[in-house]
Motif scaffolding. Structure first.
Motif, PDB file in Angstrom:
ATOM      1  N   GLN A   7       0.839  -1.193   0.000  1.00  0.00           N
ATOM      2  CA  GLN A   7       0.000   0.000   0.000  1.00  0.00           C
ATOM      3  C   GLN A   7       0.874   1.242   0.000  1.00  0.00           C
ATOM      4  O   GLN A   7       1.919   1.285   0.647  1.00  0.00           O
ATOM      5  CB  GLN A   7      -0.915   0.013   1.231  1.00  0.00           C
ATOM      6  N   THR A   8       0.405   2.227  -0.742  1.00  0.00           N
ATOM      7  CA  THR A   8       1.049   3.533  -0.760  1.00  0.00           C
ATOM      8  C   THR A   8      -0.015   4.550  -0.351  1.00  0.00           C
ATOM      9  O   THR A   8      -1.130   4.175   0.012  1.00  0.00           O
ATOM     10  CB  THR A   8       1.602   3.869  -2.164  1.00  0.00           C
ATOM     11  N   GLU A   9       0.309   5.800  -0.482  1.00  0.00           N
ATOM     12  CA  GLU A   9      -0.654   6.836  -0.111  1.00  0.00           C
ATOM     13  C   GLU A   9      -1.956   6.716  -0.909  1.00  0.00           C
ATOM     14  O   GLU A   9      -3.049   6.818  -0.357  1.00  0.00           O
ATOM     15  CB  GLU A   9      -0.026   8.214  -0.338  1.00  0.00           C
ATOM     16  N   ARG A  10      -1.835   6.467  -2.206  1.00  0.00           N
ATOM     17  CA  ARG A  10      -3.022   6.428  -3.074  1.00  0.00           C
ATOM     18  C   ARG A  10      -3.348   5.069  -3.665  1.00  0.00           C
ATOM     19  O   ARG A  10      -4.418   4.892  -4.251  1.00  0.00           O
ATOM     20  CB  ARG A  10      -2.833   7.400  -4.251  1.00  0.00           C
ATOM     21  N   LEU A  11      -2.419   4.103  -3.542  1.00  0.00           N
ATOM     22  CA  LEU A  11      -2.523   2.874  -4.307  1.00  0.00           C
ATOM     23  C   LEU A  11      -2.503   1.613  -3.459  1.00  0.00           C
ATOM     24  O   LEU A  11      -1.953   1.601  -2.359  1.00  0.00           O
ATOM     25  CB  LEU A  11      -1.355   2.793  -5.302  1.00  0.00           C
ATOM     26  N   ILE A  12      -3.061   0.578  -4.040  1.00  0.00           N
ATOM     27  CA  ILE A  12      -2.911  -0.786  -3.528  1.00  0.00           C
ATOM     28  C   ILE A  12      -2.307  -1.614  -4.654  1.00  0.00           C
ATOM     29  O   ILE A  12      -2.785  -1.569  -5.800  1.00  0.00           O
ATOM     30  CB  ILE A  12      -4.258  -1.384  -3.095  1.00  0.00           C
ATOM     31  N   LEU A  13      -1.250  -2.317  -4.345  1.00  0.00           N
ATOM     32  CA  LEU A  13      -0.620  -3.241  -5.288  1.00  0.00           C
ATOM     33  C   LEU A  13      -0.896  -4.641  -4.772  1.00  0.00           C
ATOM     34  O   LEU A  13      -0.512  -4.972  -3.649  1.00  0.00           O
ATOM     35  CB  LEU A  13       0.887  -3.002  -5.370  1.00  0.00           C
ATOM     36  N   ASN A  14      -1.574  -5.445  -5.586  1.00  0.00           N
ATOM     37  CA  ASN A  14      -1.883  -6.807  -5.152  1.00  0.00           C
ATOM     38  C   ASN A  14      -1.933  -7.752  -6.345  1.00  0.00           C
ATOM     39  O   ASN A  14      -1.692  -7.354  -7.481  1.00  0.00           O
ATOM     40  CB  ASN A  14      -3.173  -6.835  -4.321  1.00  0.00           C
ATOM     41  N   GLN A  15      -2.259  -8.983  -6.056  1.00  0.00           N
ATOM     42  CA  GLN A  15      -2.258 -10.044  -7.060  1.00  0.00           C
ATOM     43  C   GLN A  15      -3.295  -9.769  -8.159  1.00  0.00           C
ATOM     44  O   GLN A  15      -4.449  -9.509  -7.861  1.00  0.00           O
ATOM     45  CB  GLN A  15      -2.602 -11.365  -6.353  1.00  0.00           C
ATOM     46  N   PRO A  16      -2.873  -9.804  -9.431  1.00  0.00           N
ATOM     47  CA  PRO A  16      -3.872  -9.730 -10.502  1.00  0.00           C
ATOM     48  C   PRO A  16      -4.742 -10.984 -10.474  1.00  0.00           C
ATOM     49  O   PRO A  16      -4.287 -12.048 -10.065  1.00  0.00           O
ATOM     50  CB  PRO A  16      -3.032  -9.702 -11.781  1.00  0.00           C
ATOM     51  N   ALA A  65       9.010 -14.445 -10.034  1.00  0.00           N
ATOM     52  CA  ALA A  65       8.368 -13.208 -10.499  1.00  0.00           C
ATOM     53  C   ALA A  65       7.352 -12.763  -9.453  1.00  0.00           C
ATOM     54  O   ALA A  65       6.616 -13.587  -8.907  1.00  0.00           O
ATOM     55  CB  ALA A  65       7.684 -13.413 -11.842  1.00  0.00           C
ATOM     56  N   TYR A  66       7.356 -11.492  -9.191  1.00  0.00           N
ATOM     57  CA  TYR A  66       6.384 -10.888  -8.270  1.00  0.00           C
ATOM     58  C   TYR A  66       5.682  -9.800  -9.062  1.00  0.00           C
ATOM     59  O   TYR A  66       6.237  -8.727  -9.288  1.00  0.00           O
ATOM     60  CB  TYR A  66       7.084 -10.344  -7.028  1.00  0.00           C
ATOM     61  N   ILE A  67       4.482 -10.122  -9.519  1.00  0.00           N
ATOM     62  CA  ILE A  67       3.715  -9.245 -10.402  1.00  0.00           C
ATOM     63  C   ILE A  67       2.499  -8.732  -9.652  1.00  0.00           C
ATOM     64  O   ILE A  67       1.754  -9.520  -9.062  1.00  0.00           O
ATOM     65  CB  ILE A  67       3.295 -10.009 -11.678  1.00  0.00           C
ATOM     66  N   PHE A  68       2.316  -7.436  -9.687  1.00  0.00           N
ATOM     67  CA  PHE A  68       1.224  -6.797  -8.956  1.00  0.00           C
ATOM     68  C   PHE A  68       0.325  -6.017  -9.911  1.00  0.00           C
ATOM     69  O   PHE A  68       0.805  -5.367 -10.841  1.00  0.00           O
ATOM     70  CB  PHE A  68       1.780  -5.802  -7.929  1.00  0.00           C
ATOM     71  N   ALA A  69      -0.971  -6.047  -9.628  1.00  0.00           N
ATOM     72  CA  ALA A  69      -1.908  -5.125 -10.249  1.00  0.00           C
ATOM     73  C   ALA A  69      -1.808  -3.818  -9.476  1.00  0.00           C
ATOM     74  O   ALA A  69      -1.652  -3.822  -8.252  1.00  0.00           O
ATOM     75  CB  ALA A  69      -3.329  -5.670 -10.177  1.00  0.00           C
ATOM     76  N   ILE A  70      -1.909  -2.705 -10.179  1.00  0.00           N
ATOM     77  CA  ILE A  70      -1.959  -1.391  -9.540  1.00  0.00           C
ATOM     78  C   ILE A  70      -3.423  -0.970  -9.503  1.00  0.00           C
ATOM     79  O   ILE A  70      -4.106  -1.005 -10.523  1.00  0.00           O
ATOM     80  CB  ILE A  70      -1.130  -0.346 -10.312  1.00  0.00           C
TER      81      ILE A  70
END
Length: 176
Positions: A7-16, A65-70
């Motif tokens: 998690q960032t200020e505006r985003l969540i990065l997680n599994q597609p 590989a570590y691939i995240f959806a934004i």
């Protein structure tokens, strides 16, 4: 299988996931993604989207590989992708990213990339993270600079794309 959420200020990065594929195909109708990347096909099909989602699952399972959806924090719809392809032998990774064009120039890729670099160094214990961009994609180079990467060089004729050999500029950051 353990998955990761950043998690960032505006985003969540997680599994597609498979629910992302329709939107992914819609975004990738724009040929700019093929033009600016080494590995996004055009035209982009549902099968390409399924391949990407499966690549994320398999990469996580194999640790290569570590691939995240934004995603925006307030909306679960995919707006981009970012990931690390791991070179276990040399304890380094190549970072790649893309973002829905409507969100360009908002700092979101920079925000996501900073989180991914921290994940790579702190969680995965990588020593080096690198990325490349085509010489004509200067915006991608600016992102790399903003996240602390240093230019390492120009790889002449590195990629054969549309029957032309193209140069790649390579950037990297080393764990401190």
């Amino acid at each position: 299988m353990k998955t990761y959420t950043l998690q960032t200020e505006r985003l969540i990065l997680n599994q597609p996931h498979t629910d992302d594929i329709s939107r992914l195909v819609e975004i990738m109708k724009n040929p700019i993604y093929n033009k600016n990347t080494t590995n996004i096909p055009f035209p982009y099909t549902r099968e390409n989207g399924e391949f990407w989602v499966n690549l994320a699952v398999d990469g996580l399972a194999q640790g290569n590989a570590y691939i995240f959806a934004i995603r925006l924090k307030d909306n679960p719809t995919i707006i981009g992708g970012i990931g690390l392809g791991i070179d276990k032998t040399n304890n380094k990774a190549e970072m790649g990213y893309w973002l829905d064009e409507q969100y360009w120039n908002t700092g979101m890729v920079t925000e996501a990339a900073k989180a991914l670099i921290q994940f790579g160094f702190d969680t995965l214990q990588l020593d080096k993270i690198f990325a490349t961009h085509f010489t004509y994609n200067e915006a991608s180079g600016r992102i790399m600079q903003k996240i602390g990467m240093q230019q390492e060089g120009v790889l002449k004729g590195q990629i054969l794309k549309n029957e032309k050999y193209l140069d790649l500029i390579t950037y990297a950051i080393i764990k401190e």
